[in-house]
Scaffold this motif. Structure first.
Motif, PDB file in Angstrom:
ATOM      1  N   LYS A   1       0.833  -1.196   0.000  1.00 56.34           N
ATOM      2  CA  LYS A   1       0.000   0.000   0.000  1.00 56.34           C
ATOM      3  C   LYS A   1       0.877   1.258   0.000  1.00 56.34           C
ATOM      4  O   LYS A   1       0.552   2.251  -0.639  1.00 56.34           O
ATOM      5  N   GLU A   2       1.995   1.180   0.731  1.00 54.17           N
ATOM      6  CA  GLU A   2       2.892   2.332   0.849  1.00 54.17           C
ATOM      7  C   GLU A   2       4.063   2.260  -0.128  1.00 54.17           C
ATOM      8  O   GLU A   2       4.954   3.092  -0.078  1.00 54.17           O
TER       9      GLU A   2
ATOM     10  N   ASP B   1       5.988   1.907  -3.986  1.00 56.82           N
ATOM     11  CA  ASP B   1       5.821   2.287  -5.393  1.00 56.82           C
ATOM     12  C   ASP B   1       6.163   1.111  -6.303  1.00 56.82           C
ATOM     13  O   ASP B   1       5.596   0.960  -7.368  1.00 56.82           O
TER      14      ASP B   1
ATOM     15  N   THR C   1       1.195   0.723  -8.059  1.00 58.73           N
ATOM     16  CA  THR C   1       2.502   0.061  -7.951  1.00 58.73           C
ATOM     17  C   THR C   1       2.995  -0.482  -9.297  1.00 58.73           C
ATOM     18  O   THR C   1       2.210  -0.734 -10.206  1.00 58.73           O
TER      19      THR C   1
ATOM     20  N   ASN D   1       9.613   4.267  -2.882  1.00 57.91           N
ATOM     21  CA  ASN D   1       9.623   3.153  -1.923  1.00 57.91           C
ATOM     22  C   ASN D   1       9.630   1.837  -2.687  1.00 57.91           C
ATOM     23  O   ASN D   1       8.737   1.579  -3.495  1.00 57.91           O
TER      24      ASN D   1
END
Ligand code: GDP
Length: 424
Positions: free
Chosen positions: A24-25, A27, A63, A215
């Motif tokens: 979720k957090e 990339d 993502t 990320n």
């Protein structure tokens, strides 16, 4: 920031769920080793999925999912998986495949089957996905990188050389039909047209992404004890399952991996052959297997019943250390709620001496588990979202294990779904 999600045990620790959650957090999510031989089970808003090749971040539209150079790339399997997602209303994921990833060739799968057949009772319990023949060829320098599909003349020449060698084995060792160069070449050209839109120089892509502060999440397959160097050799897999290998299998600087989330399961399970010190059998094992995971402990790839055991502090302490753990994600804890008492393996007795250090395979074969029995909590802990709200015996179980393994438990998974998580 780059972080890795890896397993401390024999695989099936619930890495898929943790990766899906952490994605979720993120990339970019990268698979850096292994192939379609193991599966990650993921349950989210789209339903329940078993992923084998795709990274567990494919369910988010923000993502990018990357297949790194370290992966054993089975192109038809990859496309089958993509189709399964699309057919179930998941948006087409953004996928990139390393031009340096090597391909599982159709004959790797055949050799895997033939070798298991030849070894008969002494087999390694392979999933017959071609993984061992694939990595053998990679290191024997007769593997095929994706980039090689784009030079047809050289490809045909190399196929001729490799097929010559394979056919000797097929004829004389396995007594099976020979390979045909033209047929293989045709298959390679099909692979080329399938994969072409996704091929990319992954290490440059990731380098740029790091400069841009993205990320990145590295997703490991299987666990520490299946690592070819540090695991229970030879009952291991053929590529490194350790976070350190993430640097190689993705093509990034090792010092960039800042966080290593090691997934540790609240009890033990294993597939395939090999020593399993805290293994349990009979009704005790059947019950844990039936209640385990989400809908029972059966292989995501093969459907085989998993071998079951109590939590093993010796194996997990070692498994965490060898990963370079910064955070432990402790999973499937809810499953143990039915037990009045929970045995935990706290040491191995080898030749009359008790140790908490994980030994090499020869000694491991002699190890007898030393159990300590902890009181159970006997209730359902799903739905609890704060650590302090867990029953006392449940917190004691976590803290007992945390102390024995020596790494901080920062996440506790108390159910298969994304939101079944307790941060600590
Ligand atoms: P992986 O290969 O490490 O991703 O693990 P698997 O997907 O093979 O096995 C994990 C199984 O446990 C899957 O069926 C998951 O849905 C399930 N699972 C993951 N975390 C939890 C949890 O906290 N509780 C329960 N009950 N099941 C979980």
């Amino acid at each position: 920031m780059i972080q890795a999600v890896v397993g401390a045990n024999w695989g099936d620790e619930g890495k898929g769920k943790i990766t899906d959650m952490l994605s979720k957090e993120a990339d970019i999510i990268v698979r850096f080793q292994g192939g379609a031989n193991a599966g990650h089970t993921i349950i989210n808003d789209y339903g329940k999925f078993a992923l084998h090749t795709l990274p567990s971040g494919v369910f988010y539209e923000h993502t990018t999912s990357v297949i790194g150079n370290g992966v054993a790339l089975n192109i038809p399997m990859l496309f089958k998986e993509i189709k399964e997602l699309i057919d179930r209303a998941v948006p087409m994921p953004n996928i990139l495949v390393s031009d340096r990833a090597q391909m599982v060739m159709p004959y790797h799968i055949l050799f895997d089957e033939y070798e298991e057949e030849r070894l008969d009772g002494n087999s390694f319990g392979s999933t017959k996905s071609g993984i061992a023949p694939f990595y053998s060829d990679k290191y024997a320098k007769i593997g095929f990188q994706v980039a090689e599909l784009f030079n047809e003349e050289l490809l045909r020449e190399k196929l001729e050389r490799v097929v010559l060698q394979k056919n000797v084995l097929l004829e004389h060792l396995y007594h099976k039909p020979a390979l045909k160069v033209e047929e293989l070449f045709g298959t390679m050209m099909e692979y080329k047209s399938m994969i072409e839109p996704y091929v990319c120089d992954v290490s440059s892509f990731l380098w740029r992404a790091m400069q841009d502060g993205k990320n990145i999440l590295l997703e490991g397959q299987l666990g520490s004890l299946k690592d070819p160097d540090h695991g229970i050799y030879p009952m291991v897999t053929s590529s490194s399952t350790l976070a350190a290998y993430g640097a190689i299998g993705a093509g990034i600087p090792p010092y960039e991996i800042k966080k290593i989330v090691t997934v540790v399961k609240a009890y033990s399970s294993a597939v395939g052959a090999g020593v399993f010190v805290s293994e349990i059998f009979g009704d005790e094992a059947d019950e844990l297997r039936r209640r385990g995971g989400d809908g029972g402990e059966y292989g995501a790839t093969t459907g085989r019943p998993r071998r079951m055991g109590w939590f093993d502090c010796v194996a997990s302490k070692y498994g965490c250390r060898i990963q370079g753990t910064t955070d432990v994600a402790f999973t499937v804890l809810d499953v143990l709620g039915y037990l009045e008492e929970i045995p935990v393996c706290v040491g191995y007795a080898i030749d009359g001496k008790v140790t908490t250090d994980f030994p090499t395979t020869g000694l491991l074969e002699k190890a007898k588990p030393v159990f300590e029995v902890l009181p159970g909590w006997q209730c359902d802990i799903r739905g609890i979202s704060k650590y302090k709200d867990l029953p006392e015996n449940c917190r004691n179980y976590i803290e007992f294990i945390e102390e024995r393994i020596g790494f901080p438990v920062t996440m506790i998974s108390n159910g298969p779904e994304r939101n079944n998580i307790i941060y600590r």
